[in-house]
Write a protein that holds these residues in place. Structure first.
Motif, PDB file in Angstrom:
ATOM      1  N   HIS A 153      -8.280   0.478  -3.464  1.00 63.24           N
ATOM      2  CA  HIS A 153      -7.522  -0.684  -3.561  1.00 63.24           C
ATOM      3  C   HIS A 153      -8.121  -2.035  -3.157  1.00 63.24           C
ATOM      4  N   LEU A 161       5.719  -0.929   6.369  1.00 62.97           N
ATOM      5  CA  LEU A 161       6.388  -0.174   7.573  1.00 62.97           C
ATOM      6  C   LEU A 161       5.592   0.477   8.363  1.00 62.97           C
ATOM      7  N   ASP A 162       3.557   0.942   7.954  1.00 65.02           N
ATOM      8  CA  ASP A 162       3.439   1.057   8.809  1.00 65.02           C
ATOM      9  C   ASP A 162       1.921   0.060   9.483  1.00 65.02           C
ATOM     10  N   GLY A 186       2.607  -1.009  -4.498  1.00 66.01           N
ATOM     11  CA  GLY A 186       2.393   0.372  -3.754  1.00 66.01           C
ATOM     12  C   GLY A 186       3.406   1.770  -3.663  1.00 66.01           C
ATOM     13  N   ALA A 223     -14.720  11.363  -1.088  1.00 68.29           N
ATOM     14  CA  ALA A 223     -13.710   9.849  -1.156  1.00 68.29           C
ATOM     15  C   ALA A 223     -13.078  10.265  -2.142  1.00 68.29           C
ATOM     16  N   MET A 224     -12.827  11.121  -3.233  1.00 69.81           N
ATOM     17  CA  MET A 224     -11.977  12.278  -3.847  1.00 69.81           C
ATOM     18  C   MET A 224     -10.678  12.520  -3.146  1.00 69.81           C
ATOM     19  N   ILE A 281       2.017  -0.993   0.183  1.00 72.32           N
ATOM     20  CA  ILE A 281       0.584  -0.737  -0.180  1.00 72.32           C
ATOM     21  C   ILE A 281      -0.354  -0.217   0.765  1.00 72.32           C
ATOM     22  N   CYS A 334      10.640  -1.883   1.854  1.00 68.64           N
ATOM     23  CA  CYS A 334       9.497  -2.933   0.815  1.00 68.64           C
ATOM     24  C   CYS A 334      11.351  -3.421   0.877  1.00 68.64           C
ATOM     25  N   ASP A 345       8.204  -3.619   7.477  1.00 68.62           N
ATOM     26  CA  ASP A 345       9.358  -3.849   7.408  1.00 68.62           C
ATOM     27  C   ASP A 345       9.831  -2.662   6.035  1.00 68.62           C
ATOM     28  N   SER A 402      -0.338  -0.090  -6.937  1.00 67.85           N
ATOM     29  CA  SER A 402      -1.247   0.804  -6.952  1.00 67.85           C
ATOM     30  C   SER A 402      -1.326   1.314  -7.694  1.00 67.85           C
ATOM     31  N   VAL A 406       3.363  -6.404   3.041  1.00 63.29           N
ATOM     32  CA  VAL A 406       4.606  -5.411   4.025  1.00 63.29           C
ATOM     33  C   VAL A 406       4.771  -4.448   3.835  1.00 63.29           C
TER      34      VAL A 406
HETATM   35  C1  LIG Z   1     -12.601   7.162  -7.563  1.00 60.83           C
HETATM   36  C2  LIG Z   1     -11.267   6.299  -6.785  1.00 60.83           C
HETATM   37  C3  LIG Z   1     -10.624   5.162  -7.199  1.00 60.83           C
HETATM   38  C4  LIG Z   1      -9.237   4.701  -7.239  1.00 60.83           C
HETATM   39  N1  LIG Z   1      -9.371   3.797  -7.467  1.00 60.83           N
HETATM   40  C5  LIG Z   1      -8.242   2.837  -7.479  1.00 60.83           C
HETATM   41  C6  LIG Z   1      -7.963   1.825  -7.784  1.00 60.83           C
HETATM   42  O1  LIG Z   1      -8.004   1.351  -8.148  1.00 60.83           O
HETATM   43  N2  LIG Z   1      -6.568   1.185  -7.310  1.00 60.83           N
HETATM   44  C7  LIG Z   1      -5.788   1.999  -6.320  1.00 60.83           C
HETATM   45  O2  LIG Z   1      -4.646   1.480  -5.908  1.00 60.83           O
HETATM   46  N3  LIG Z   1      -6.054   3.019  -5.774  1.00 60.83           N
HETATM   47  C8  LIG Z   1      -7.279   3.587  -6.642  1.00 60.83           C
HETATM   48  N4  LIG Z   1      -7.116   4.869  -5.501  1.00 60.83           N
HETATM   49  C9  LIG Z   1      -6.886   5.256  -4.635  1.00 60.83           C
HETATM   50  C10 LIG Z   1      -6.232   5.161  -3.580  1.00 60.83           C
HETATM   51  O3  LIG Z   1      -7.946   6.428  -3.214  1.00 60.83           O
HETATM   52  C11 LIG Z   1      -4.993   4.711  -2.357  1.00 60.83           C
HETATM   53  O4  LIG Z   1      -4.490   6.425  -2.966  1.00 60.83           O
HETATM   54  C12 LIG Z   1      -3.629   4.782  -2.777  1.00 60.83           C
HETATM   55  O5  LIG Z   1      -3.955   2.797  -3.700  1.00 60.83           O
HETATM   56  C13 LIG Z   1      -2.732   4.544  -2.787  1.00 60.83           C
HETATM   57  O6  LIG Z   1      -1.999   3.875  -3.094  1.00 60.83           O
HETATM   58  P1  LIG Z   1      -0.806   3.118  -2.028  1.00 60.83           P
HETATM   59  O7  LIG Z   1      -0.767   2.583  -0.932  1.00 60.83           O
HETATM   60  O8  LIG Z   1       0.291   2.877  -3.109  1.00 60.83           O
HETATM   61  O9  LIG Z   1       0.272   4.512  -1.698  1.00 60.83           O
HETATM   62  P2  LIG Z   1       0.213   5.492  -0.274  1.00 60.83           P
HETATM   63  O10 LIG Z   1      -1.112   5.786   0.002  1.00 60.83           O
HETATM   64  O11 LIG Z   1       0.788   6.090  -0.460  1.00 60.83           O
HETATM   65  O12 LIG Z   1       0.535   4.448   0.570  1.00 60.83           O
HETATM   66  C14 LIG Z   1       1.896   3.700   0.469  1.00 60.83           C
HETATM   67  C15 LIG Z   1       2.098   2.675   1.363  1.00 60.83           C
HETATM   68  O13 LIG Z   1       3.442   2.080   1.730  1.00 60.83           O
HETATM   69  C16 LIG Z   1       3.772   2.265   2.641  1.00 60.83           C
HETATM   70  N5  LIG Z   1       5.642   2.380   3.054  1.00 60.83           N
HETATM   71  C17 LIG Z   1       6.122   3.540   1.901  1.00 60.83           C
HETATM   72  N6  LIG Z   1       7.334   3.425   2.636  1.00 60.83           N
HETATM   73  C18 LIG Z   1       7.490   1.424   2.559  1.00 60.83           C
HETATM   74  C19 LIG Z   1       9.090   1.360   2.454  1.00 60.83           C
HETATM   75  N7  LIG Z   1       9.786   1.882   2.115  1.00 60.83           N
HETATM   76  N8  LIG Z   1       8.819  -0.023   3.066  1.00 60.83           N
HETATM   77  C20 LIG Z   1       7.767  -0.726   3.010  1.00 60.83           C
HETATM   78  N9  LIG Z   1       6.321   0.445   2.946  1.00 60.83           N
HETATM   79  C21 LIG Z   1       6.192   1.865   2.978  1.00 60.83           C
HETATM   80  C22 LIG Z   1       2.937   3.291   4.040  1.00 60.83           C
HETATM   81  O14 LIG Z   1       3.558   2.960   4.775  1.00 60.83           O
HETATM   82  C23 LIG Z   1       2.267   3.275   3.247  1.00 60.83           C
HETATM   83  O15 LIG Z   1       1.337   2.506   3.944  1.00 60.83           O
HETATM   84  C24 LIG Z   1      -8.678   5.244  -5.678  1.00 60.83           C
HETATM   85  C25 LIG Z   1      -8.999   6.584  -5.813  1.00 60.83           C
HETATM   86  C26 LIG Z   1     -10.244   6.765  -5.354  1.00 60.83           C
HETATM   87  C27 LIG Z   1     -10.857   8.325  -5.156  1.00 60.83           C
END
Ligand SMILES: Cc1cc2nc3c(=O)[nH]c(=O)nc-3n(C[C@H](O)[C@H](O)[C@H](O)COP(=O)(O)OP(=O)(O)OC[C@H]3O[C@@H](n4cnc5c(N)ncnc54)[C@H](O)[C@@H]3O)c2cc1C
Ligand code: SF4
Ligand code: SF4
Lengths: 366, 248, 629
Positions: free
Chosen positions: A315, A330-331, A254, C605-606, A309, A348, A346, A277, A328
């Motif tokens: 997701h 941080l939060d 992610g 949601a968006m 993620i 990542c 931890d 993600s 895995v």
């Molecule tokens: C209509 C619609 C459809 C969608 N379809 C999908 C889909 O198919 N798939 C999908 O994945 N998303 C989808 N999304 C997006 C979804 O809502 C989220 O925005 C997305 O999944 C977030 O991705 P993320 O967790 O990688 O990023 P973030 O939300 O930015 O999360 C990152 C995470 O990583 C952690 N983190 C940051 N740095 C570190 C580090 N150094 N070490 C460990 N952890 C760390 C943070 O604490 C956080 O929890 C969709 C959204 C909408 C509105």
């Protein structure tokens, strides 16, 4: 390793260690390894009694293919089902492919009374059928059990059709009044117990409180019968190229994963398929076919390791049917942690490099 | 070359409505890729509406052997398919019994070899080669001569998208057929299946321990906060090994 | 001499008129490729009103341009009319020449203003012939000025006069060519003729009588399956494309364009022009679909999608209507997009991304997400929300829509039910009898799926007795209120914002007495409530009613930017440079309020799907429930 229980709020302090339902130890936190092993020893194999010493007047046959000399859970469950159904005068006979090297104790531990072990020649249905029919004639088991997946499922169906035996597939429950199978769209259907039973996962508890006799028949060779279909060999596709929908083990990145090459190296070492993600895909870190979720792929892996993620609903929709989720992050408040069976708080980047090093060491990949 | 494809309505897992089965669609698409002469066959009691999805997804013409409910379809099908050198069907129907037995029975009845879980088919020299899907992405190549029956894996090929125009243009041709009566099955509502458990002589205390651990329920995930990354990596590997999720 | 100039002008006038008529005939033959359409010739009479009222409505939003256009076009039309009288009919009256001079001055001023604007042309304007048009118009105006002036005061000038006359005639010929040849050769002035005829024969005439934003049903039984080729458009649609002035107002308003998805609505319309004119018009000189080539290859006889137009372009549209709302020529982009989609979906079955899965879910489960209908109201299990039985009566029937399956949105639904209960509103639900309204199916081009769902819902609703329907989902609202009537479903449908406004106005909702000032927030207008249904005030009045100040975004109300969900765009998910909701979150950030109120499950949601630091997203009903006494 020393984990204080206070730092692990989700674990009831009254149970520093727990025995999983399958008899496998679950992670022990907040205790040192010595006492953990001692605790487990109390339930070790040494104390198990023999299921039945015979004499046997009837028998069940279980047929299973091993992978690298090991039976998987589904096959173990099939043997366990046979052992539970056998009764005092019933014998558990097993035809095992690819377990020529198994020690008698190992067979006994599986609760097998007598086993015929044969080297697995790969795709050879006619030869396997011939051997099986030979065995049926010699031993006349009243029931033949197979795990209903992959090679066993194939052989079981072939046997039932060739020998015209009654058969029930996808058996989820064996009860006194018959066997139940899942009927598409219609709940269960109840059938009479058939001569061939193909068993779905979970039909029996693989962990048994007894052992079998563990005798081994002469290692047999397959009868030399010509096959209609030729096996030209198999190949495993590299995990990184494995379609996500087919993968059994997935590591998924992610927004929290910044070191993409490191992450890919981990996937390579683990032999896991790569997911991501939407944010990681949007950023161009991964191609779109790696996206998991509502607008990406729906995956069915046994294990899904989510690195950095957050676990937005969109997701999570894509990993609904993953059996084990490891997060895995941080939060500790991220929604993914709530979904995960095991969560590591931890960073990542440092986790990925540590994990990769560990996996490489354990696999002797250096 | 003429290819026969067998299809049957699947039951939608959520609504219970009839729809197309994934593997049957894959069989249809694979057949269409291999030949321009593809005959689609169905035997059973479903009405035309239940087959609509197949028309909309590329079956231009479906031959239906109409049977009363609860009749076996094997013999009428085997009779109809005798002249096809290649018969494709989905590895598992999503409806009916969904037992995945039909391809085996058919191969047996027609006296042909069966290629199971086929992802791809191609002709080389006098033989046909099939790519078989095995678990964990393993692929096996098989070779055999016609005539053949192949059960097609759901991921083999994707049929054309659902189109209303194709649905309107598609034709279903019904022919009455007869089959032997199948034993009645008793249906029950789904519930949690009861696993066979060996009667245990273990102490009450140990049983308690087992009970506390619960099923595979999702209620209590384990959260690990302490320790350095190396230790945490070890925890993850232990977990993977304990649940047999890795094989090293 | 004056005699010969006047006759030359007569000749020039009739030559021009003939060329114009010839050009019109040629263009009309292009429009004739299209299908017949039922139009009323009375439209020609209504033209002036539509021009001065309806078009003015749009153009007046940019006053400087409006003034320039009034001067140039008004002057030009006056010159043509006066010339027709004086020279066409050979009246040769001096006082008409005086009027001509005056009008020429007006036109000159208008053309000058336009030219000045062209010096710093915003990027949305097309270049090419459009860039030089003001100069040509100036030439024409100047020529008219000189010629008419000469004829009025001419005889005294002698040789100089003759020289000027020659220059004037040249100017008139050059400038006039722009006017006379435009329609035939597809030059910019095509818009004047086509635009006026478009006003007369508009494919959506009802928009001149009030709001008209519903999609029109296809007659599936008659084999109508959308537009594959140019010939499948109604002729007046083809005419409407020719009205486009390439002003790029649509381009500037389009969220998909801004996000770098491969859709530029202006180019889309010009692609249709290229398709119908078989590429004989001058090359397009505006911005392309982002990431694509500007040139199109027209292959006569081929389907539009796949040759002239890439499928991704079609699927990028969120059907937000920002383009339609801003188009000064009253062109209906959304109709065009959906007409083309209908062919791709109904005939080819090629819906990209998760769009086809959504359609399959609708077919198989009557929900977009593939949920069991029986769980739609599980969130209300403890709210004592009556399940309406056939034959029973309720004042208000609540349709929760697809949002009912979303855990997040269930909070909003619970809040709404609590508020309605507190206000003593008699409300009930259908439970498992409620199917999807068909919005997603229809916007994705699955007209058959939409009609099936709509008819099933209409039949279901007919079994119940209720006075009004209320729904928090603007898409459900729009479908039931505006699109079901064409299929025989007449209901009194309210969006919950209007019901809440109504209840607050009647003081029916018991609010907390304490007057702790609430922090201000901003409001995101849902397209299907706002632009589709003019529901701009109700949600703002609700917020005002509970004492919250709304700080509007720069793009709000009629100009609000879409959240990116509509039209099935969240399912087809065509890649771009950015995500539309991210841009909307930037808009929200600019207000500095840190909170945004929404009134639609999909906007919720968006906007909540935006990652990183983002504003709190709160549903209208959630804000009201917090203020309950
Ligand atoms: C209509 C619609 C459809 C969608 N379809 C999908 C889909 O198919 N798939 C999908 O994945 N998303 C989808 N999304 C997006 C979804 O809502 C989220 O925005 C997305 O999944 C977030 O991705 P993320 O967790 O990688 O990023 P973030 O939300 O930015 O999360 C990152 C995470 O990583 C952690 N983190 C940051 N740095 C570190 C580090 N150094 N070490 C460990 N952890 C760390 C943070 O604490 C956080 O929890 C969709 C959204 C909408 C509105
Ligand atoms: S379609 Fe309308 S808004 Fe867009 S460029 Fe043409 S005239 Fe302008
Ligand atoms: S409706 Fe919205 S997204 Fe579609 S073209 Fe018009 S402005 Fe762009």
């Amino acid at each position: 390793m020393d984990f204080s229980t206070q730092a692990i709020p989700r674990i009831d302090p009254r149970r520093p260690w727990v025995l999983g339902p399958s008899g496998l130890k679950r992670i022990v936190l907040g205790d040192d390894s010595g006492s953990r092993d001692a605790a487990l020893l109390a339930h070790g194999p040494a104390h198990k009694p023999l299921r039945s010493s015979g004499p046997f007047s009837q028998r069940l046959l279980v047929v299973a293919h091993a992978e690298r000399g090991q039976l998987d859970d589904a096959a173990r469950e099939a043997i366990a089902a046979a052992a539970i159904l056998a009764g005092k005068d019933g014998e558990v006979l097993a035809l095992l492919y690819g377990m020529q090297d198994a020690a008698p104790e190992a067979l006994a531990e599986l609760a097998v009374d007598r086993a015929l072990t044969v080297a697995d020649p790969g795709y050879a249905p006619e030869q396997k059928l011939a051997l099986l029919q030979q065995l049926l004639q010699q031993e006349s088991p009243h029931t033949v059990l197979f795990a209903d997946r992959s090679e066993d499922a194939d052989l079981g169906r072939r046997l039932a059709c060739r020998a015209r035996l009654s058969v029930v597939t996808d058996v989820v429950e064996i009860a006194a009044d018959g066997v139940r199978r899942r009927q598409p769209g219609a709940g269960f259907s109840l059938r009479e117990r058939a001569q061939v039973l193909l068993l779905a996962r979970g039909v029996a508890e693989a962990k048994l409180p007894f052992v079998g006799k563990g005798e081994r028949l002469q290692t047999a060779a397959l009868p030399a019968i010509s096959e209609q279909v030729q096996d030209l060999g198999s190949a495993a596709s590299p995990a990184s190229q494995l379609a996500l929908e087919e993968a059994d083990l997935i590591v998924s990145a992610g927004n929290g994963v910044s070191n993409v090459p490191g992450f890919l190296a981990l996937a390579e070492a683990l032999g896991a398929a790569v997911g991501a993600s939407r944010v990681a895909v949007d950023d161009g870190r991964f191609s779109r076919d790696k996206q998991v979720g509502a607008t990406g792929k729906t995956v069915q892996a046994s294990a899904y390791i989510a690195l950095g993620i957050s676990g937005a609903v969109q997701h999570l929709q894509g990993i609904k049917s993953c059996r084990h989720v490891i997060a895995v992050n941080l939060d500790a408040a991220a929604p993914m942690i709530k979904r995960a069976d095991l969560s590591i708080i931890d960073d990542c980047q440092s986790f990925i490099s540590a994990f990769e090093a560990l996996v490489r060491r354990e696999r002797n990949l250096v | 070359m003429k290819i026969a494809v067998l299809i049957a309505p699947a039951v939608h897992p959520v609504s219970g409505r009839p729809c197309a089965g994934e593997a049957d669609l894959a069989a249809l698409a694979l057949a269409q890729r291999l030949s321009s002469q593809v005959d689609v066959w169905y035997a059973g009691a479903a009405d035309d509406a239940a087959l609509a999805d197949y028309l909309a997804r590329g079956a231009t013409h479906i031959h239906t052997l109409a049977l009363a409910a609860g009749r076996e379809v094997l013999s009428p099908l085997a009779e109809a398919l005798q002249d096809y050198a290649l018969v494709l069907c989905g590895a598992r129907a999503g409806g009916g019994d969904g037992s995945g037995l039909l391809p085996y029975q058919l191969a047996e009845q027609l006296g042909r070899a069966l290629l199971p879980d086929v992802l791809d088919l191609s002709k080389s020299d006098q033989q046909w080669q099939a790519l078989q899907a095995l678990p964990k992405g393993v692929r096996r190549t098989l070779a055999a001569k016609l005539p053949l029956v192949a059960s097609v894996h759901a991921r083999a090929a994707s049929a054309v998208g659902w189109s209303y125009a194709r649905l309107q243009q598609g034709k279903i041709q019904r022919k009455a057929a007869t089959g032997a009566a199948l034993p009645q099955v008793v249906l029950e509502p789904a519930r949690r299946a009861r696993a066979l458990v060996a009667a245990s002589k273990v102490s009450g205390h140990a049983r308690m321990q087992g009970a506390i651990a619960g099923g595979e329920g999702k209620s209590a995930g384990i959260v690990v906060k302490q320790g350095d990354s190396v230790e945490k990596a070890q925890v993850v590997l232990d977990y993977l090994r304990q649940h047999q999720l890795v094989d090293f | 001499m004056s005699f010969s100039l006047a006759h030359a002008l007569t000749g020039l006038f009739w030559l021009g008129a003939l060329l114009l008529l010839g050009g019109l005939a040629r263009r009309a033959s292009l429009w004739q490729q299209g299908r017949s359409a039922s139009v009323s010739w009375l439209g020609l009479l209504a033209m002036p009103k539509r021009y001065f009222v309806d078009i003015h409505h749009v153009v007046a939003r940019e006053p400087a341009v409006a003034r320039a256009h009034v001067a140039a076009a008004g002057g030009g039309v006056a010159i043509l009319l006066l010339s027709a009288l004086n020279y066409g009919l050979m009246l040769y009256q001096g006082w008409l020449d005086v009027l001509l001079v005056l009008m020429a001055v007006v036109m000159l001023l208008g053309a000058r203003m336009m030219q000045a604007r062209r010096l710093q042309a915003p990027p949305r304007l097309s270049q090419g012939r459009w860039q030089v048009l003001p100069a040509r118009l100036r030439l024409f105006a100047l020529g008219s000025l000189l010629a008419a002036g000469l004829l009025f005061a001419g005889p005294q000038l002698g040789l100089a006069g003759q020289l000027i006359a020659v220059v004037a005639l040249l100017m008139l010929a050059l400038g006039g060519a722009e006017l006379a040849l435009g329609i035939g050769l597809g030059w910019p002035m095509k818009h004047a003729v086509a635009g006026l005829l478009h006003l007369a024969f508009h494919p959506r005439v009802e928009r001149f009588a009030g709001k008209s934003s519903d999609l029109k049903p296809l007659n599936l039984a008659a084999g109508e399956l959308g537009v594959a080729k140019v010939e499948d458009f109604a002729w007046n649609r083809l005419l409407s494309f020719d009205a486009c002035v390439q002003c790029g107002k649509c381009e500037a308003a389009c969220p998909a364009y801004a996000a770098g998805q491969p859709l530029n609505p202006k180019k889309l319309i010009q692609d249709m022009v290229a398709a119908q004119s078989r590429g004989t018009d001058p090359a397009y000189a505006g911005n392309p679909h982002p990431g694509r080539e500007a040139t199109v290859v027209v292959k006569p006889g081929e389907d539009i999608v796949g040759s002239v137009l890439a499928a991704e372009t079609l699927w990028s549209c969120t059907t937000c209507r920002a383009c339609v709302e801003n188009c000064p020529m009253l062109i209906e982009h959304v109709d065009t997009v959906v007409n083309l989609r209908r062919h791709v979906t109904l005939s080819r079955g090629e819906v990209p991304g998760k769009g086809s899965e959504a359609l399959a879910n609708l077919r198989n489960t009557d929900t977009v997400g593939g949920y069991p209908l029986a769980v739609r109201y599980h969130w209300a299990i403890d709210l004592d929300l009556p399940l309406l039985q056939p034959g029973e009566h309720t004042e208000w029937l609540l349709l929760a829509g697809e949002g009912a399956f979303d855990m997040r949105y269930q909070r909003a639904l619970r809040a709404l039910v609590k508020v309605l209960k507190a206000a003593g509103v008699n409300v009930a639900v259908l439970g498992a009898a409620e199917r999807d309204c068909g919005d997603v199916a229809r916007r994705l081009g699955d007209e058959a799926g939409f009609q099936r769902l709509a008819q099933a819902n209409i039949a279901t609703l007919a079994q119940y007795r209720f006075a009004h329907i209320v729904t928090p989902d603007p898409h459900v609202f729009h479908c039931l209120a505006n699109e079901y009537p064409a299929l025989g479903g007449q209901f009194d449908v309210w969006h919950h914002s209007k019901l809440l406004e109504h209840l607050l106005a009647r003081r029916a909702i018991p609010l907390k007495a304490d007057a702790t000032p609430l922090p201000p927030l901003t409001f995101h207008d849902p397209c299907y409530l706002g632009r589709y249904n003019d529901g701009f005030n109700a949600p703002r009045n609700v917020l005002k009613g509970i004492g919250i100040k709304v700080v509007d975004m720069q793009r709000s109300g009629r100009d609000a930017r879409c959240c990116g969900w509509g039209g099935g765009a969240a399912f087809t998910d065509i890649p771009g440079q950015r995500r539309i909701p991210d841009m909307r979150m930037d808009d929200i950030r600019e207000t500095g309020t840190g909170r945004v109120a929404v009134a639609c499950p999909n906007c919720t949601a968006m906007l909540e799907g935006v990652v990183g630091e983002r504003a709190d997203v709160i549903e209208l009903a959630e804000l009201v429930v917090e203020r309950l006494a």
